[in-house]
Design an enzyme around this catalytic site. Structure first.
Site: not given
Ligand SMILES: *[C@@H]1O[C@H](CO)[C@@H](O)[C@H](O)[C@H]1NC(C)=O
Ligand SMILES: *[C@@H]1O[C@H](CO)[C@@H](O)[C@H](O)[C@H]1NC(C)=O
Length: 534
Positions: A267-268, A270, A272, A289
């Site tokens: 995901g993002s 932010e 993560g 990732e």
């Protein structure tokens, strides 16, 4: 985005209204018969813990091509998550006792089951995510491929035998499963990313809890139903591959739960960053990732006939919504204008190929939702304010669905704010470089570090690009675009991309704990380092 549907009361006019709404679901349309062939219904339970049972809000799964409702999903709550993690823990007890090659045999059957539904599942991915059908099928094929890979791996993930310094002793490594792997996946690869995690986690002896993206629950349900069949046919507990659809509260419960030994998050950056810190805070393992800001460098000796189609594929494929999409095209000043002209020509032919992702003529599908369209618009506007020139595109299409024109922006400084930001849309920034050294500097100056590629014919340049002074990304390509990884290599990136590696090479080690075993088969008690302890 999903719209939460109010649960109907028992007043008669509501049921009338409901009947009309049910009949307008895409799943009721014979054109989409593949949905029922995948075992989906008008309303689907979005939790699997051995049984299909969910108690959360009912949400619509929406087609990005038309914003029509495909079918509904009753999502999971934190309580449902609790039932799923318990089932996964219980499943682990049995699963981890099986030999690795036996587990591989089960994964082989999962691969075969996916093969039998390759086309149907590929269509579902296209319908629910919005990517064109060959890419939807390709995603399922990637899951099939990693199953094959994992079957082989199940007889190969051997440990080392290391020479011991002590007489009569042997020193070796054994790879043991971690326990439960929690997978939080993103909307843009609703099938393949789970597949990478699922196949490797299973053969190494783990069970799983999967929390898919809130906007692609049907794909997750259809996949889990196929896995369920295999587990059932082998009399294994379904909880080995548990599923909980839902919102951030479910993701939070999973992230914070010490019973989840590894959290694999896509995901993002932010989100993560928060997930990573929370999992680390309880000393769980993480596999991240996150965002990318991928550059394709064109040196003055590049074969431009290769550059143009490669860049078009990587910049507009999946409507620019891959983690590995090319966002920055860094071109040697000697060939810059020529490359821009040729790119514009290629883009001009694309407009007629934008449309329904299930139509075989389509090359570019919609963005995933309306928010993405708004971000696209805002980003194009910011690019202009920051000094960019829109060479082509820049428009939202006036039709139903979330369609935008692929866009090329030139003239921006390499360090313009908008260039350093990842926007999940088909916007390509073309930037000039004086020479390769400057190009590498520009490639590396962003915070993300996922994918990169260099087009050159010069062998010195290739090795420079691959080496310590070259690209700082996890994926370092030459004469192929930034996207389109194959499963044999390890996939992932550095810096704010999170450092995780999935799929091939030795990525399987992340699903294991390493046991260093020293065995005494002698009659003496020699201690290491010659220490006497008497
Ligand atoms: C390849 O590039 C290097 C420097 O990047 C240069 O010195 C060399 O002459 C080039 N070789 C060819 C065959 O162009
Ligand atoms: C190794 O095993 C022998 C025989 O059981 C025993 O006498 C000896 O103390 C053991 N050495 C160590 C390091 O435990």
């Amino acid at each position: 985005m999903n719209r939460v549907l109010k649960v109907a009361s028992h007043r008669p006019f509501v049921s009338l209204l409901q009947t009309r709404m049910v009949s307008s679901l895409l799943i009721s349309n014979p054109k989409y018969a593949f949905l029922k062939e995948l075992g989906l219904q008008e309303e689907n339970a979005g939790v699997f813990n051995g049984e299909w049972k969910a108690s959360g809000a009912v949400v619509d799964s929406v087609s990005p091509a038309t914003n029509e409702v495909i079918a509904r999903v009753k999502t999971g709550t934190v309580e449902d998550y609790e039932s799923a993690i318990q089932a996964a823990r219980a499943g682990y007890e049995q699963w981890s006792d099986m030999t690795a090659p036996h587990r591989g045999e089960i994964v082989r059957q999962i691969g075969d089951k996916l093969r039998s539904q390759l086309q149907n599942l590929g269509k579902l991915v296209s319908l629910e995510m919005g990517k064109i059908n060959p890419e939807g099928v390709g995603e399922v094929q990637e899951y099939v491929d990693i199953c094959d890979y994992a079957v082989g791996l199940s007889r190969m993930f051997s440990g080392k035998v290391i020479p011991s310094e002590r007489a009569g002793h042997v020193l070796l490594e054994q790879w043991n499963p971690l326990g439960v792997v929690g997978v939080i996946s993103a909307f843009n690869f609703p099938c393949a990313v789970y597949g990478w995690n699922n196949a490797l986690a299973l053969v190494t002896g783990n069970s799983l809890v999967w929390k898919p993206a809130p906007s692609t629950p049907l794909t997750a349900i259809a996949i889990t139903k196929l896995i369920e069949e295999v587990l059932q046919e082998n009399k294994l507990p379904g909880g080995i591959c548990s599923l909980v659809t839902g919102e951030a509260d479910v993701g939070q419960a999973l992230t914070k739960d010490p019973r989840v030994n590894l959290v694999s998050f896509t995901g993002s950056t932010e989100v993560g960053r928060i997930v990573g810190q929370q999992v680390q805070g309880r000393f769980g393992k993480i596999l991240l990732e996150l965002g990318g800001n991928n550059a394709l460098l064109v040196n003055d000796d590049a074969d431009l006939d290769m550059v143009v189609p490669a860049t078009v594929f990587a910049a507009v494929g999946t409507a620019g919504q891959r983690c590995t999409s090319t966002r920055r095209l860094i071109v040697h000043e000697k060939v810059h204008d020529q490359v821009v002209e040729r790119m514009k020509k290629a883009y001009a032919q694309l407009e007629a190929r934008i449309g329904d992702p299930l139509d075989s003529n389509t090359l570019i599908g919609p963005l995933h939702n309306q928010q993405a369209v708004l971000k696209y618009k805002a980003t194009v506007a910011e690019a202009i304010v920051q000094g960019g020139k829109v060479e082509c595109g820049g428009q939202v299409l006036e039709r139903s669905g979330n369609f935008v024109l692929p866009t090329i922006v030139s003239g921006l400084k390499h360090d313009a704010e908008v260039v350093h930001r990842e926007t999940f849309a088909p916007i390509l920034y073309v930037i000039k470089m004086k020479d390769l050294d400057e190009g590498i500097k520009i490639n590396n100056e962003v915070k993300q570090g996922l994918s990169s590629s260099l087009f050159t014919q010069n062998i010195s340049n290739i090795f420079k690009w691959m080496g310590p002074k070259g690209s700082d990304c996890g994926i370092v390509n030459v004469n192929i675009p930034t996207s389109g990884a194959e499963i044999g290599g390890a996939f992932g990136g550095e810096k704010e991309t999170g450092g995780g590696r999935e799929s091939g090479s030795d990525a399987w080690k992340q699903y294991c704990r390493r046991s260093t075993c020293t065995i005494n088969y002698s009659k003496d008690l020699p201690l290491a380092q010659g220490i006497k302890f008497e």
